[in-house]
Write a protein that holds these residues in place. Structure first.
Motif, PDB file in Angstrom:
ATOM      1  N   GLU A  78       0.834  -1.202   0.000  1.00  0.00           N
ATOM      2  CA  GLU A  78       0.000   0.000   0.000  1.00  0.00           C
ATOM      3  C   GLU A  78       0.866   1.249   0.000  1.00  0.00           C
ATOM      4  N   ASP A  79       0.375   2.291  -0.651  1.00  0.00           N
ATOM      5  CA  ASP A  79       0.964   3.622  -0.527  1.00  0.00           C
ATOM      6  C   ASP A  79       0.210   4.337   0.584  1.00  0.00           C
ATOM      7  N   ILE A  80       0.943   4.839   1.563  1.00  0.00           N
ATOM      8  CA  ILE A  80       0.336   5.516   2.708  1.00  0.00           C
ATOM      9  C   ILE A  80       0.965   6.895   2.830  1.00  0.00           C
ATOM     10  N   ARG A  81       0.112   7.900   2.944  1.00  0.00           N
ATOM     11  CA  ARG A  81       0.626   9.260   3.169  1.00  0.00           C
ATOM     12  C   ARG A  81       0.589   9.512   4.673  1.00  0.00           C
ATOM     13  N   LEU A  82       1.765   9.787   5.224  1.00  0.00           N
ATOM     14  CA  LEU A  82       1.845  10.088   6.653  1.00  0.00           C
ATOM     15  C   LEU A  82       1.288  11.490   6.897  1.00  0.00           C
ATOM     16  N   PRO A  83       0.678  11.727   8.055  1.00  0.00           N
ATOM     17  CA  PRO A  83       0.122  13.055   8.333  1.00  0.00           C
ATOM     18  C   PRO A  83       1.212  14.127   8.366  1.00  0.00           C
ATOM     19  N   LEU A 143       9.590   8.391  12.850  1.00  0.00           N
ATOM     20  CA  LEU A 143       8.668   8.711  11.765  1.00  0.00           C
ATOM     21  C   LEU A 143       8.402  10.208  11.630  1.00  0.00           C
ATOM     22  N   SER A 144       8.696  10.973  12.669  1.00  0.00           N
ATOM     23  CA  SER A 144       8.388  12.404  12.615  1.00  0.00           C
ATOM     24  C   SER A 144       9.128  13.111  11.481  1.00  0.00           C
ATOM     25  N   GLN A 145      10.292  12.626  11.110  1.00  0.00           N
ATOM     26  CA  GLN A 145      11.030  13.271  10.024  1.00  0.00           C
ATOM     27  C   GLN A 145      10.446  12.952   8.649  1.00  0.00           C
ATOM     28  N   TYR A 146       9.470  12.034   8.594  1.00  0.00           N
ATOM     29  CA  TYR A 146       8.819  11.674   7.334  1.00  0.00           C
ATOM     30  C   TYR A 146       7.383  12.204   7.268  1.00  0.00           C
ATOM     31  N   ALA A 147       7.024  13.135   8.150  1.00  0.00           N
ATOM     32  CA  ALA A 147       5.675  13.699   8.172  1.00  0.00           C
ATOM     33  C   ALA A 147       5.349  14.307   6.812  1.00  0.00           C
ATOM     34  N   GLY A 148       4.158  13.986   6.321  1.00  0.00           N
ATOM     35  CA  GLY A 148       3.705  14.506   5.039  1.00  0.00           C
ATOM     36  C   GLY A 148       4.195  13.730   3.829  1.00  0.00           C
ATOM     37  N   LYS A 149       5.048  12.761   4.028  1.00  0.00           N
ATOM     38  CA  LYS A 149       5.601  11.959   2.917  1.00  0.00           C
ATOM     39  C   LYS A 149       4.682  10.767   2.618  1.00  0.00           C
ATOM     40  N   THR A 150       4.757  10.294   1.383  1.00  0.00           N
ATOM     41  CA  THR A 150       4.070   9.056   1.004  1.00  0.00           C
ATOM     42  C   THR A 150       5.075   7.922   1.091  1.00  0.00           C
ATOM     43  N   VAL A 151       4.715   6.879   1.843  1.00  0.00           N
ATOM     44  CA  VAL A 151       5.596   5.730   2.057  1.00  0.00           C
ATOM     45  C   VAL A 151       4.884   4.471   1.581  1.00  0.00           C
ATOM     46  N   LYS A 152       5.649   3.427   1.370  1.00  0.00           N
ATOM     47  CA  LYS A 152       5.084   2.120   1.002  1.00  0.00           C
ATOM     48  C   LYS A 152       5.022   1.261   2.248  1.00  0.00           C
ATOM     49  N   ARG A 153       3.896   0.570   2.383  1.00  0.00           N
ATOM     50  CA  ARG A 153       3.724  -0.380   3.478  1.00  0.00           C
ATOM     51  C   ARG A 153       3.608  -1.771   2.873  1.00  0.00           C
TER      52      ARG A 153
END
Length: 160
Positions: free
Chosen positions: A78-83, A104-114
């Motif tokens: 899944e593609d997940i966008r972090l808040p 994870l705070s440094q990836y806020a607002g990024k889209t990641v793969k799960r």
């Protein structure tokens, strides 16, 4: 036959017993320290580098490095966008990730793969146990072992 006798003073008997008990305590503590060092080394050996995870085989090897036996193919991708900002509802999850060295705070607002894999060797449970990895580019930035059956649970990646 020769018999030798010697009178044993009670003070010497007590002192000898105390010295023997102290020697056993020191020996036991030393063995416990060795065991703790061996356990720490074993945990360090299990952990793998989260960088350079390019392929499915890399993801499976990463999870196996923590002691898990997982399916060879992901059950879900899944593609997940972090808040953009993590509110209080994320506190427990962020704390779990930080306990594993992931921030994870440094990836806020990024889209990641799960990537989600089925786990087959969870102690005492055989079904509906999942391993999840969060990847940003070619780096694992988070992960957990969880079940959504019944009351469910979530835990860190290292094998219990």
């Amino acid at each position: 036959m020769i018999i030798i006798t010697k009178k044993l003073h009670p003070r010497r008997l007590v002192a000898g017993c105390a010295l023997f008990a102290l020697a056993l305590g020191v020996l036991g503590a030393g063995l416990g320290l060795v065991r703790d060092i061996q356990s720490a080394a074993a945990v360090a050996d299990l952990q793998v580098d989260p960088r350079g995870i390019k392929t499915n085989a890399d993801r499976v090897a990463f999870l196996e490095g923590y002691g898990w036996i997982v399916s060879q193919e992901p059950a879900a991708v899944e593609d997940i966008r972090l808040p953009d900002t993590f509110d209080a509802s994320y506190d427990e999850y962020l704390s779990l990730q930080k306990s594993q060295g992931f921030d994870l705070s440094q990836y806020a607002g990024k889209t990641v793969k799960r990537y989600t894999y089925q786990v087959s060797n969870y102690p005492g449970l055989q079904e509906n146990i999942w391993a999840s990895l969060l990847l940003y580019k070619k780096e694992v930035i988070g992960g957990e072992i969880y079940s959504n059956e019944g009351d469910g649970f979530i835990q860190a990646l290292p094998y219990p």
